[in-house]
Motif scaffolding. Sequence first.
Motif, PDB file in Angstrom:
ATOM      1  N   GLY A 177       1.759  -9.953   4.692  1.00 10.67           N
ATOM      2  CA  GLY A 177       2.607 -11.118   4.537  1.00 10.67           C
ATOM      3  C   GLY A 177       3.154 -11.744   5.684  1.00 10.67           C
ATOM      4  N   ILE A 178       3.957 -10.613   6.349  1.00 15.51           N
ATOM      5  CA  ILE A 178       4.852 -11.066   7.368  1.00 15.51           C
ATOM      6  C   ILE A 178       3.885 -11.335   8.540  1.00 15.51           C
ATOM      7  N   SER A 179       2.833 -10.709   8.775  1.00 18.00           N
ATOM      8  CA  SER A 179       1.825 -10.752   9.918  1.00 18.00           C
ATOM      9  C   SER A 179       1.088 -12.516   9.480  1.00 18.00           C
ATOM     10  N   LEU A 180       0.807 -12.635   8.282  1.00 15.56           N
ATOM     11  CA  LEU A 180       0.224 -13.991   8.282  1.00 15.56           C
ATOM     12  C   LEU A 180       1.060 -15.117   8.529  1.00 15.56           C
ATOM     13  N   VAL A 181       2.253 -14.794   8.027  1.00 12.95           N
ATOM     14  CA  VAL A 181       3.401 -15.784   8.316  1.00 12.95           C
ATOM     15  C   VAL A 181       3.401 -15.998   9.731  1.00 12.95           C
ATOM     16  N   LEU A 182       3.632 -14.717  10.575  1.00  8.95           N
ATOM     17  CA  LEU A 182       3.698 -14.762  11.891  1.00  8.95           C
ATOM     18  C   LEU A 182       2.324 -15.687  12.582  1.00  8.95           C
ATOM     19  N   ALA A 183       1.267 -15.267  12.056  1.00  6.32           N
ATOM     20  CA  ALA A 183       0.072 -15.865  12.546  1.00  6.32           C
ATOM     21  C   ALA A 183      -0.050 -17.370  12.498  1.00  6.32           C
ATOM     22  N   ILE A 184       0.630 -17.899  11.412  1.00  6.89           N
ATOM     23  CA  ILE A 184       0.678 -19.311  11.141  1.00  6.89           C
ATOM     24  C   ILE A 184       1.847 -19.791  12.267  1.00  6.89           C
ATOM     25  N   LEU A 202      -6.607 -21.792  16.562  1.00  4.25           N
ATOM     26  CA  LEU A 202      -5.265 -20.943  16.786  1.00  4.25           C
ATOM     27  C   LEU A 202      -4.829 -19.897  15.841  1.00  4.25           C
ATOM     28  N   PHE A 203      -5.007 -20.168  14.714  1.00  5.47           N
ATOM     29  CA  PHE A 203      -4.992 -19.033  13.642  1.00  5.47           C
ATOM     30  C   PHE A 203      -5.829 -17.739  13.727  1.00  5.47           C
ATOM     31  N   ILE A 204      -7.266 -18.052  14.201  1.00  5.07           N
ATOM     32  CA  ILE A 204      -7.947 -16.890  14.713  1.00  5.07           C
ATOM     33  C   ILE A 204      -7.512 -16.361  15.670  1.00  5.07           C
ATOM     34  N   ASN A 205      -7.045 -16.767  16.714  1.00  5.61           N
ATOM     35  CA  ASN A 205      -6.537 -16.261  17.927  1.00  5.61           C
ATOM     36  C   ASN A 205      -5.514 -15.305  17.741  1.00  5.61           C
ATOM     37  N   SER A 206      -4.253 -15.988  16.990  1.00  6.34           N
ATOM     38  CA  SER A 206      -3.216 -15.354  16.642  1.00  6.34           C
ATOM     39  C   SER A 206      -3.447 -14.129  15.741  1.00  6.34           C
ATOM     40  N   THR A 207      -4.110 -14.334  15.039  1.00  5.24           N
ATOM     41  CA  THR A 207      -4.486 -13.242  13.962  1.00  5.24           C
ATOM     42  C   THR A 207      -5.206 -11.853  14.776  1.00  5.24           C
ATOM     43  N   PHE A 228       6.125   8.963  11.398  1.00  5.47           N
ATOM     44  CA  PHE A 228       5.881   7.976  10.458  1.00  5.47           C
ATOM     45  C   PHE A 228       4.565   7.744  10.124  1.00  5.47           C
ATOM     46  N   ASN A 229       4.651   7.315   8.456  1.00  7.67           N
ATOM     47  CA  ASN A 229       3.288   7.138   8.122  1.00  7.67           C
ATOM     48  C   ASN A 229       2.422   6.017   8.580  1.00  7.67           C
ATOM     49  N   GLN A 230       1.252   6.187   9.220  1.00  9.91           N
ATOM     50  CA  GLN A 230       0.670   5.282   9.888  1.00  9.91           C
ATOM     51  C   GLN A 230      -0.300   4.698   8.998  1.00  9.91           C
ATOM     52  N   VAL A 231      -0.706   4.933   7.815  1.00  5.93           N
ATOM     53  CA  VAL A 231      -1.814   4.261   6.799  1.00  5.93           C
ATOM     54  C   VAL A 231      -1.322   2.671   6.605  1.00  5.93           C
ATOM     55  N   PRO A 232      -0.128   2.565   6.267  1.00  5.83           N
ATOM     56  CA  PRO A 232       0.042   1.013   5.998  1.00  5.83           C
ATOM     57  C   PRO A 232      -0.179   0.197   7.242  1.00  5.83           C
ATOM     58  N   ILE A 233       0.207   0.341   8.271  1.00  3.04           N
ATOM     59  CA  ILE A 233      -0.089  -0.099   9.746  1.00  3.04           C
ATOM     60  C   ILE A 233      -1.756  -0.197  10.067  1.00  3.04           C
ATOM     61  N   LEU A 234      -2.504   0.835   9.542  1.00  6.29           N
ATOM     62  CA  LEU A 234      -3.876   0.801   9.854  1.00  6.29           C
ATOM     63  C   LEU A 234      -4.587  -0.237   8.648  1.00  6.29           C
ATOM     64  N   ILE A 235      -4.248  -0.124   7.455  1.00  2.82           N
ATOM     65  CA  ILE A 235      -4.804  -1.008   6.448  1.00  2.82           C
ATOM     66  C   ILE A 235      -4.627  -2.232   6.701  1.00  2.82           C
ATOM     67  N   SER A 236      -3.271  -2.542   7.001  1.00  2.00           N
ATOM     68  CA  SER A 236      -2.732  -4.028   7.516  1.00  2.00           C
ATOM     69  C   SER A 236      -3.533  -4.627   8.832  1.00  2.00           C
ATOM     70  N   GLY A 237      -3.818  -3.804   9.723  1.00  3.88           N
ATOM     71  CA  GLY A 237      -4.592  -4.079  11.112  1.00  3.88           C
ATOM     72  C   GLY A 237      -5.955  -4.449  10.686  1.00  3.88           C
ATOM     73  N   LEU A 238      -6.458  -3.624   9.956  1.00  9.94           N
ATOM     74  CA  LEU A 238      -8.095  -3.757   9.208  1.00  9.94           C
ATOM     75  C   LEU A 238      -7.870  -4.819   8.499  1.00  9.94           C
ATOM     76  N   THR A 239      -6.921  -5.077   7.500  1.00  9.12           N
ATOM     77  CA  THR A 239      -7.167  -6.365   6.537  1.00  9.12           C
ATOM     78  C   THR A 239      -6.927  -7.685   7.699  1.00  9.12           C
ATOM     79  N   LEU A 240      -6.146  -7.795   8.486  1.00  8.82           N
ATOM     80  CA  LEU A 240      -6.007  -9.033   9.330  1.00  8.82           C
ATOM     81  C   LEU A 240      -7.246  -8.983  10.072  1.00  8.82           C
TER      82      LEU A 240
END
Length: 120
Positions: free
Chosen positions: A9-16, A30-35, A92-104
């Motif tokens: 959610g924070i990443s999508l808001v940041l991408a906008i 521009l959204f594609i580039n920032s994402t 730290f747990n790397q799984v949330p960042i990995l899943i977030s990166g792949l989802t984005l």
Amino acid sequence: MKKTVIIIGISLVLAILLPIIFHGEISLILFINSTFFISGTYLFLILLTMTVKSGFYDGITFGFRRLFTTNGKYLSRWEAENMTPSSKLITFNQVPILISGLTLFFIMLCCLFIHYSSQP
């Protein structure tokens, strides 16, 4: 799972917001580039931490500890061997960042498909 949703959610808001801040407008490109840059940063960070956590750089850091001085004195073999290896410093747990990166990344691919399918 909650951390992953918050990061996405924070990443999508940041991408906008990033295109609005830097370009004064928002468009699909521009959204594609920032994402792309945000997901690439996440995936690069995960690959780096996975490499360090695997112990790949432990030998290199041990060699540097023996080679360089600390506070004007050389480290003894015992001091260098008893230092915590770099692979043990990442906890730290790397799984949330990995899943977030792949989802984005997949969101970016979907937006690319939409962009190129709308071209004549």
